[in-house]
Design an enzyme around this catalytic site. Structure first.
Site, PDB file in Angstrom:
ATOM      1  N   ASN A 185      -4.225   6.044  -0.632  1.00 50.64           N
ATOM      2  CA  ASN A 185      -3.559   6.343   0.649  1.00 50.64           C
ATOM      3  C   ASN A 185      -2.945   7.734   0.694  1.00 50.64           C
ATOM      4  OD1 ASN A 185      -4.296   4.120   2.091  1.00 50.64           O
ATOM      5  ND2 ASN A 185      -2.557   2.897   1.448  1.00 50.64           N
ATOM      6  N   GLU A 228      -5.843  -0.580  -7.353  1.00 47.35           N
ATOM      7  CA  GLU A 228      -4.928   0.396  -7.932  1.00 47.35           C
ATOM      8  C   GLU A 228      -3.870  -0.384  -8.715  1.00 47.35           C
ATOM      9  OE1 GLU A 228      -4.738   4.207  -5.007  1.00 47.35           O
ATOM     10  OE2 GLU A 228      -3.909   2.383  -4.155  1.00 47.35           O
ATOM     11  N   HIS A 230      -2.810  -3.035  -5.993  1.00 52.90           N
ATOM     12  CA  HIS A 230      -3.204  -2.765  -4.614  1.00 52.90           C
ATOM     13  C   HIS A 230      -4.715  -2.951  -4.437  1.00 52.90           C
ATOM     14  CE1 HIS A 230      -3.579   0.278  -1.107  1.00 52.90           C
ATOM     15  NE2 HIS A 230      -3.400  -0.945  -0.655  1.00 52.90           N
ATOM     16  N   SER A 248       0.825  -1.209   0.000  1.00 53.62           N
ATOM     17  CA  SER A 248       0.000   0.000   0.000  1.00 53.62           C
ATOM     18  C   SER A 248       0.856   1.254   0.000  1.00 53.62           C
ATOM     19  CB  SER A 248      -0.912  -0.001   1.227  1.00 53.62           C
ATOM     20  OG  SER A 248      -0.165  -0.223   2.393  1.00 53.62           O
TER      21      SER A 248
HETATM   22  N1  CAA Z   1     -15.742 -10.805   3.449  1.00 54.64           N
HETATM   23  C1  CAA Z   1     -16.803 -10.953   2.633  1.00 54.64           C
HETATM   24  N2  CAA Z   1     -17.913 -10.174   2.688  1.00 54.64           N
HETATM   25  C2  CAA Z   1     -17.951  -9.230   3.643  1.00 54.64           C
HETATM   26  C3  CAA Z   1     -16.868  -9.008   4.551  1.00 54.64           C
HETATM   27  C4  CAA Z   1     -15.741  -9.862   4.419  1.00 54.64           C
HETATM   28  N3  CAA Z   1     -14.680  -9.728   5.201  1.00 54.64           N
HETATM   29  N4  CAA Z   1     -17.215  -7.992   5.363  1.00 54.64           N
HETATM   30  C5  CAA Z   1     -18.426  -7.569   4.995  1.00 54.64           C
HETATM   31  N5  CAA Z   1     -18.880  -8.302   3.953  1.00 54.64           N
HETATM   32  C6  CAA Z   1     -20.133  -8.134   3.210  1.00 54.64           C
HETATM   33  C7  CAA Z   1     -21.315  -8.576   4.049  1.00 54.64           C
HETATM   34  O1  CAA Z   1     -21.546  -9.961   3.892  1.00 54.64           O
HETATM   35  C8  CAA Z   1     -22.434  -7.731   3.475  1.00 54.64           C
HETATM   36  O2  CAA Z   1     -22.910  -8.310   2.272  1.00 54.64           O
HETATM   37  P1  CAA Z   1     -24.466  -8.101   1.819  1.00 54.64           P
HETATM   38  O3  CAA Z   1     -24.684  -6.619   1.698  1.00 54.64           O
HETATM   39  O4  CAA Z   1     -24.551  -8.815   0.509  1.00 54.64           O
HETATM   40  O5  CAA Z   1     -25.285  -8.718   2.897  1.00 54.64           O
HETATM   41  C9  CAA Z   1     -21.751  -6.418   3.105  1.00 54.64           C
HETATM   42  O6  CAA Z   1     -20.356  -6.736   2.972  1.00 54.64           O
HETATM   43  C10 CAA Z   1     -21.932  -5.380   4.181  1.00 54.64           C
HETATM   44  O7  CAA Z   1     -21.416  -5.916   5.404  1.00 54.64           O
HETATM   45  P2  CAA Z   1     -22.117  -5.812   6.817  1.00 54.64           P
HETATM   46  O8  CAA Z   1     -23.606  -5.655   6.656  1.00 54.64           O
HETATM   47  O9  CAA Z   1     -21.625  -6.901   7.700  1.00 54.64           O
HETATM   48  O10 CAA Z   1     -21.498  -4.503   7.472  1.00 54.64           O
HETATM   49  P3  CAA Z   1     -21.414  -3.052   6.916  1.00 54.64           P
HETATM   50  O11 CAA Z   1     -22.606  -2.658   6.118  1.00 54.64           O
HETATM   51  O12 CAA Z   1     -21.054  -2.263   8.122  1.00 54.64           O
HETATM   52  O13 CAA Z   1     -20.167  -3.076   5.915  1.00 54.64           O
HETATM   53  C11 CAA Z   1     -17.874  -2.855   5.413  1.00 54.64           C
HETATM   54  C12 CAA Z   1     -18.890  -3.511   6.321  1.00 54.64           C
HETATM   55  C13 CAA Z   1     -18.056  -3.384   3.988  1.00 54.64           C
HETATM   56  C14 CAA Z   1     -16.500  -3.240   5.924  1.00 54.64           C
HETATM   57  C15 CAA Z   1     -18.144  -1.299   5.417  1.00 54.64           C
HETATM   58  O14 CAA Z   1     -18.189  -0.833   6.746  1.00 54.64           O
HETATM   59  C16 CAA Z   1     -17.097  -0.523   4.667  1.00 54.64           C
HETATM   60  O15 CAA Z   1     -17.156  -0.407   3.455  1.00 54.64           O
HETATM   61  N6  CAA Z   1     -16.142   0.081   5.414  1.00 54.64           N
HETATM   62  C17 CAA Z   1     -15.052   0.861   4.836  1.00 54.64           C
HETATM   63  C18 CAA Z   1     -13.952  -0.079   4.429  1.00 54.64           C
HETATM   64  C19 CAA Z   1     -12.832   0.633   3.784  1.00 54.64           C
HETATM   65  O16 CAA Z   1     -12.762   1.853   3.680  1.00 54.64           O
HETATM   66  N7  CAA Z   1     -11.855  -0.154   3.332  1.00 54.64           N
HETATM   67  C20 CAA Z   1     -10.657   0.372   2.748  1.00 54.64           C
HETATM   68  C21 CAA Z   1      -9.614   0.483   3.796  1.00 54.64           C
HETATM   69  S1  CAA Z   1      -8.120   1.156   3.168  1.00 54.64           S
HETATM   70  C22 CAA Z   1      -7.312  -0.176   2.560  1.00 54.64           C
HETATM   71  O17 CAA Z   1      -7.730  -1.289   2.591  1.00 54.64           O
HETATM   72  C23 CAA Z   1      -6.040   0.100   1.883  1.00 54.64           C
HETATM   73  C24 CAA Z   1      -4.857   0.386   2.650  1.00 54.64           C
HETATM   74  O18 CAA Z   1      -3.803   0.356   2.062  1.00 54.64           O
HETATM   75  C25 CAA Z   1      -4.839   0.785   4.059  1.00 54.64           C
END
Ligand code: CAA
Length: 284
Positions: free
Chosen positions: A190, A152, A140, A119
Site C-alpha cells: 500500500n 505481508e 496482511h 492494511s
Molecule cells: N474467489 C475465488 N476465486 C476467484 C475470485 C474469488 N473471489 N475471483 C476470481 N477468482 C478466480 C477465478 O475463478 C479464475 O480462476 P481460473 O483462472 O482458475 O479460472 C481466476 O481467479 C481469474 O478470474 P476471472 O477469470 O473471473 O477474472 P479475471 O481474469 O479478470 O481476474 C482478478 C479477476 C483475479 C480479481 C484479477 O482481475 C486481478 O488480479 N485483479 C487485481 C486484484 C488486486 O490487485 N488485488 C489486490 C488489491 S489491494 C488489496 O487487497 C490490499 C489492500 O490493502 C487494499
C-alpha cells in the site's frame, strides 16, 4: 512453533477468504462474527467460492464438504480460546480492532499468537493494547484472498523472531508467498500502490483521458490485470479513503492525501463494486 487451530475474527470479504484458504490447507478454523446475519453471509461467501471451485473441477463435491466441515462458525469470542493463531480481519477502525484484541488477549491461551490483517493501521499500537506484544504481528492478505498469492508478514520492534518464522510458515502452508516488512505505514504494497491509485483519480478528475482509456493504458501498456480506476472500485472507495487518511496522517506527504473526487464519491455513497456504483456502474 506451528499453528493447527486458526481463529478468524470478522467474516467479511477478507476474513472469509482467509478462513477458506486455511481450511483448504487442512487446518481447523473457528470463524467468528458479531451476529448471526453477518456470520451466515460469511459462510455463504465461502460456500459460493468453494462451489465455484467444484464447478471448475478444481475440487470434488466431497472435498468441498470436508473443507466446510473444518470451519466452525460462531458469534462467541470465547470459542477462540483453544486457537494457536487468531487473525483479526474486522473493519479498518482502530477502536474496533483494539477492542477485539483486548478481548482476545483475555480469552486466548497465553502462548497463542495474535495477528491483524489491517492494511494501514499501526501493528505496534494494536499490540500495545495486549499483554503479549512478542506474540503479535501483522498478516496482511490481498483481495480476493483465494487468488492473490501475497501475505505481508509485519513485525514490530517487539515481535519475537520465532513468531515471524511461524507466521511465514503458516502463509506458505496456505499456499501464499510471504514477504517480510517492518511496521511502517502501508507496509510494502500500500505504500507503493496507494499513491498510484490516487494519481489515477487525479488525472481522471483533471480530464486527461476517459476512465476506460486510463485503465486500458495500464492494463495493455503495463500488463496489470486491472486498471487503476477499476482497482479502486474493486478495493472499495471508502476503504481507499480511510487508508489514504491514515497514511497521510503518518507521513504528511501530499501523495497519500485522498483526492477531492474520491472524497465526494464516498460522500455520495458511491463506494465501488460493492454498492453497484463507483468510477464504473455495476448495476446492470
Ligand atoms: N474467489 C475465488 N476465486 C476467484 C475470485 C474469488 N473471489 N475471483 C476470481 N477468482 C478466480 C477465478 O475463478 C479464475 O480462476 P481460473 O483462472 O482458475 O479460472 C481466476 O481467479 C481469474 O478470474 P476471472 O477469470 O473471473 O477474472 P479475471 O481474469 O479478470 O481476474 C482478478 C479477476 C483475479 C480479481 C484479477 O482481475 C486481478 O488480479 N485483479 C487485481 C486484484 C488486486 O490487485 N488485488 C489486490 C488489491 S489491494 C488489496 O487487497 C490490499 C489492500 O490493502 C487494499
Amino acid at each position: 512453533m506451528q499453528f493447527s487451530k486458526i481463529g478468524i475474527v470478522g467474516c467479511g470479504q477478507m476474513g472469509s477468504g482467509i478462513a477458506e484458504v486455511a481450511a483448504k490447507a487442512g487446518l481447523t478454523v473457528i470463524a467468528r462474527e458479531i451476529n448471526d446475519e453477518l456470520l451466515s453471509k460469511g459462510k455463504g461467501r465461502i460456500e459460493k467460492s468453494l462451489a465455484k471451485a467444484v464447478e471448475k473441477g478444481k475440487l470434488s463435491a466431497e472435498e468441498k464438504s470436508t473443507v466446510m466441515g473444518r470451519i466452525k462458525f460462531t458469534t462467541g469470542i470465547g470459542d477462540l480460546c483453544g486457537c494457536d493463531l487468531v487473525i483479526e480481519a474486522a473493519t479498518e477502525d482502530i477502536k474496533t480492532k483494539l477492542g477485539i484484541f483486548i478481548e482476545l488477549d483475555k480469552v486466548c491461551k497465553p502462548e497463542a499468537v495474535l495477528a491483524s490483517n489491517t492494511s494501514s493501521l499501526s501493528i505496534t499500537e494494536l499490540a500495545a493494547g495486549t499483554s503479549r506484544p512478542g506474540k503479535f504481528l501483522g498478516m496482511h492478505f490481498f483481495n480476493p484472498v483465494p487468488v492473490m498469492k501475497l501475505v505481508e508478514v509485519v513485525r514490530t520492534v517487539a515481535t519475537d523472531e520465532q513468531v515471524i518464522q511461524a507466521a511465514k510458515g503458516f502463509a506458505e502452508q496456505v499456499g501464499k508467498v510471504p514477504v517480510l516488512a517492518k511496521d511502517g505505514g502501508g507496509f510494502i504494497v500500500n505504500r507503493l500502490l496507494v499513491p498510484y491509485l490516487f494519481d489515477a483519480i487525479t488525472v481522471y478528475q483533471n480530464g486527461l483521458a476517459s476512465r476506460e482509456d486510463i485503465d486500458n493504458g495500464m492494463k495493455f501498456g503495463c500488463g496489470h490485470p486491472m486498471g487503476p480506476l477499476e482497482l479502486n472500485d474493486f478495493i472499495g472507495l471508502d476503504t481507499m479513503f480511510y487508508i489514504g487518511e491514515i497514511l497521510f496522517e503518518e507521513f504528511k506527504e501530499p501523495r497519500f492525501a485522498p483526492p477531492p473526487l474520491l472524497k465526494r464519491m464516498v460522500q455520495a455513497g458511491f463506494l465501488g463494486k460493492k454498492t453497484g456504483r463507483g468510477f464504473y456502474d455495476y448495476r446492470k
